[in-house]
Design a protein around this motif. Structure first.
Motif, PDB file in Angstrom:
ATOM      1  N   LEU A   1       4.547  -0.736  -1.397  1.00 23.66           N
ATOM      2  CA  LEU A   1       2.903  -0.438  -1.023  1.00 23.66           C
ATOM      3  C   LEU A   1       3.480   0.167   0.202  1.00 23.66           C
TER       4      LEU A   1
ATOM      5  N   ASN B   1       1.847   4.842  -9.100  1.00 21.83           N
ATOM      6  CA  ASN B   1       1.011   4.947  -7.659  1.00 21.83           C
ATOM      7  C   ASN B   1       1.726   5.880  -6.962  1.00 21.83           C
ATOM      8  N   GLU B   2       1.586   6.813  -6.027  1.00 17.48           N
ATOM      9  CA  GLU B   2       2.414   7.821  -5.605  1.00 17.48           C
ATOM     10  C   GLU B   2       2.415   7.303  -4.910  1.00 17.48           C
ATOM     11  N   GLY B   3       1.268   6.339  -3.888  1.00 20.63           N
ATOM     12  CA  GLY B   3       2.297   5.610  -2.799  1.00 20.63           C
ATOM     13  C   GLY B   3       3.109   4.975  -2.628  1.00 20.63           C
ATOM     14  N   MET B   4       3.166   4.013  -4.246  1.00 18.25           N
ATOM     15  CA  MET B   4       5.099   3.082  -3.915  1.00 18.25           C
ATOM     16  C   MET B   4       5.499   3.971  -3.582  1.00 18.25           C
TER      17      MET B   4
ATOM     18  N   SER C   1       1.757   4.964   1.551  1.00 21.42           N
ATOM     19  CA  SER C   1       0.783   5.578   0.836  1.00 21.42           C
ATOM     20  C   SER C   1       0.736   6.731   1.347  1.00 21.42           C
ATOM     21  N   ARG C   2       0.246   8.508   0.895  1.00 25.71           N
ATOM     22  CA  ARG C   2       0.933   9.590   0.898  1.00 25.71           C
ATOM     23  C   ARG C   2       0.644  10.153   2.827  1.00 25.71           C
TER      24      ARG C   2
ATOM     25  N   SER D   1       3.044  -0.726  -8.690  1.00 25.48           N
ATOM     26  CA  SER D   1       4.047   0.255  -9.924  1.00 25.48           C
ATOM     27  C   SER D   1       4.186   1.397  -9.560  1.00 25.48           C
ATOM     28  N   SER D   2       5.712   2.449  -9.890  1.00 26.89           N
ATOM     29  CA  SER D   2       5.341   3.169  -9.954  1.00 26.89           C
ATOM     30  C   SER D   2       5.133   4.489 -10.180  1.00 26.89           C
TER      31      SER D   2
ATOM     32  N   PHE E   1      -1.734  -1.250 -10.861  1.00 26.62           N
ATOM     33  CA  PHE E   1      -0.900   0.443 -10.942  1.00 26.62           C
ATOM     34  C   PHE E   1      -0.950   0.111  -9.032  1.00 26.62           C
ATOM     35  N   ALA E   2      -1.682  -0.217  -8.068  1.00 27.52           N
ATOM     36  CA  ALA E   2      -1.224  -0.154  -6.901  1.00 27.52           C
ATOM     37  C   ALA E   2      -0.072  -0.972  -6.695  1.00 27.52           C
TER      38      ALA E   2
END
Length: 98
Positions: free
Chosen positions: A20, A9-12, A22-23, A6-7, A3-4
């Motif tokens: 990777l 994840n909004e942080g990707m 983050s917000r 992957s698309s 998940f980390a």
């Protein structure tokens, strides 16, 4: 971990120099590259290791310093032009035996 990186994840941050992030600081993080490199080493994904190291090399400053975040499309720094954490983390990841 799937998940980390992957698309989903909004942080990707997607793009040629994506990765990777983050917000907290939008964009791709060289510190995220260190995390991805460690993950790739743990699972034995040499192709992924190579891609991560090529991305880091392509976006590092001439002195080897890395920014806090980079534009995922252009690779240009978008926050803190010099940020010691990713350099320290990448050095550690490259030195440990997994």
């Amino acid at each position: 971990m799937a998940f980390a990186f992957s698309s989903a994840n909004e942080g990707m941050a997607e793009g040629r120099f994506g990765g990777l992030g983050s917000r907290h600081t939008p964009g791709a993080w060289p510190l995220g590259d260190a995390q991805e490199l460690l993950w790739a080493r743990v699972i034995g994904d040499e192709a992924r290791c190579t891609r991560v190291l090529q991305r880091v090399h392509a976006t590092a400053f001439p002195d080897g310093a890395l920014p806090e975040a980079r534009d995922p499309q252009t690779g240009a720094p978008i926050s803190r032009h010099w940020f010691a954490w990713p350099n320290a983390a990448l050095f550690w990841v490259c030195r440990i035996k997994v």
